[in-house]
Scaffold this active site. Structure first.
Site, PDB file in Angstrom:
ATOM      1  N   SER A  90       7.136 -34.545   1.871  1.00 18.56           N
ATOM      2  CA  SER A  90       7.851 -33.264   1.904  1.00 18.56           C
ATOM      3  C   SER A  90       7.755 -32.543   0.555  1.00 18.56           C
ATOM      4  CB  SER A  90       9.302 -33.439   2.342  1.00 18.56           C
ATOM      5  OG  SER A  90      10.054 -34.089   1.346  1.00 18.56           O
ATOM      6  N   HIS A 139      11.396 -37.621  -9.517  1.00 17.04           N
ATOM      7  CA  HIS A 139      12.239 -38.792  -9.317  1.00 17.04           C
ATOM      8  C   HIS A 139      13.603 -38.327  -8.802  1.00 17.04           C
ATOM      9  CE1 HIS A 139      13.638 -42.865  -9.839  1.00 17.04           C
ATOM     10  NE2 HIS A 139      14.725 -42.382 -10.423  1.00 17.04           N
ATOM     11  N   GLU A 165      14.806 -31.075  -4.943  1.00 18.05           N
ATOM     12  CA  GLU A 165      13.438 -31.510  -5.287  1.00 18.05           C
ATOM     13  C   GLU A 165      12.431 -30.437  -4.863  1.00 18.05           C
ATOM     14  OE1 GLU A 165      12.260 -35.567  -4.394  1.00 18.05           O
ATOM     15  OE2 GLU A 165      14.343 -36.127  -4.041  1.00 18.05           O
TER      16      GLU A 165
HETATM   17  C1  GAR Z   1      11.335 -38.205  -2.856  1.00 19.64           C
HETATM   18  O1  GAR Z   1      12.741 -38.206  -2.766  1.00 19.64           O
HETATM   19  C2  GAR Z   1      10.870 -38.552  -4.253  1.00 19.64           C
HETATM   20  O2  GAR Z   1      11.705 -38.039  -5.240  1.00 19.64           O
HETATM   21  C3  GAR Z   1      10.957 -40.055  -4.214  1.00 19.64           C
HETATM   22  O3  GAR Z   1      10.475 -40.418  -2.946  1.00 19.64           O
HETATM   23  C4  GAR Z   1      10.747 -39.360  -2.028  1.00 19.64           C
HETATM   24  C5  GAR Z   1       9.450 -38.973  -1.386  1.00 19.64           C
HETATM   25  O4  GAR Z   1       9.674 -38.032  -0.377  1.00 19.64           O
HETATM   26  N1  GAR Z   1      10.159 -40.640  -5.256  1.00 19.64           N
HETATM   27  C6  GAR Z   1      10.466 -41.767  -5.854  1.00 19.64           C
HETATM   28  O5  GAR Z   1      11.441 -42.439  -5.558  1.00 19.64           O
HETATM   29  C7  GAR Z   1       9.488 -42.190  -6.928  1.00 19.64           C
HETATM   30  N2  GAR Z   1      10.064 -43.181  -7.753  1.00 19.64           N
HETATM   31  P1  GAR Z   1       8.496 -37.102   0.130  1.00 19.64           P
HETATM   32  O6  GAR Z   1       7.335 -38.028   0.486  1.00 19.64           O
HETATM   33  O7  GAR Z   1       9.071 -36.442   1.357  1.00 19.64           O
HETATM   34  O8  GAR Z   1       8.159 -36.144  -0.954  1.00 19.64           O
END
Ligand code: GAR
Length: 200
Positions: free
Chosen positions: A15, A112, A177
């Site tokens: 996302s 993060h 994010e």
């Molecule tokens: C997000 O919340 C990102 O911040 C986190 O994983 C999720 C990925 O979501 N990242 C971490 O925890 C890295 N240490 P997404 O695939 O929907 O972007």
């Protein structure tokens, strides 16, 4: 304006990748997303990127077993072959060796889901709730060898509400994010922020 060539590395849902791809469709955005690489073949994010006509590749870390460096050499060769200038980690759930990080020093960003330096590592929402934190959020930072550290480009804060569960809190943080990652990439790609000027 010469747009910077960006690759996004994902492992799953994608996302944040989607938010970056959508932001980069604006004519005045200083970066173009030219490549999405997943280290997991089944990552749902790959389909969205392909639909947006972005080149997608899978380099399965699993198939390299414990040979981290062989995986990273392949990744690095691929990024160089595509003339990538900036790398965005977006839910890329794989620790990178100091060697790889050094190749992309000052040119690689990560998002993060916490207000770093608080809650490095996994399960950030659960830990913030367990601590009774009043605020929580997300951080975009330059990647350095130490995990979830490095000069900060942008942070976004959200309140922790009474009755929050890890899921409700994660949802509130994720909305932030999706706002700050495109903003942070804009700042870095346009040269307004670099690794030396960002606060650690
Ligand atoms: C997000 O919340 C990102 O911040 C986190 O994983 C999720 C990925 O979501 N990242 C971490 O925890 C890295 N240490 P997404 O695939 O929907 O972007």
């Amino acid at each position: 304006m010469k747009k910077r060539r960006v690759a996004i590395l994902i492992s799953g849902r994608g996302s944040n990748m989607t938010a970056l791809i959508e932001a980069a469709t604006a004519a005045d955005y200083p970066a173009e997303i030219v490549l999405v690489i997943s280290n997991v073949a089944s990552a749902p994010g790959l389909a969205f990127a392909a639909k947006a006509s972005i080149e997608t590749l899978t380099i399965e870390s699993k198939s390299f077993g414990k040979d981290r460096e062989a995986f990273e050499r392949k990744l690095n060769d691929t990024l160089l072959a595509k003339n990538i200038e900036l790398v965005c980690l977006a839910g890329f759930m794989r620790l990178l060796t100091p060697w790889f990080v050094q190749q992309w020093q000052g040119k690689m960003l990560n998002i993060h889901p916490a207000l770093l330096p608080a809650y490095k590592g996994l399960h950030t929402h659960e830990r913030a709730l367990a601590d009774g934190a009043k605020t929580h959020g997300a951080t975009v930072h330059f990647v350095v060898p130490e995990m979830d550290s490095g000069p900060i480009v942008l942070q976004g804060e959200v309140p922790v509400m009474a009755g929050d569960t890890p899921d409700t809190l994660a949802k509130r943080v994720l909305a932030v994010e999706h706002r700050i990652y495109p903003e942070a990439l804009r700042l870095v790609a346009s040269g307004k922020v670099d690794v030396a000027s960002a606060p650690t």
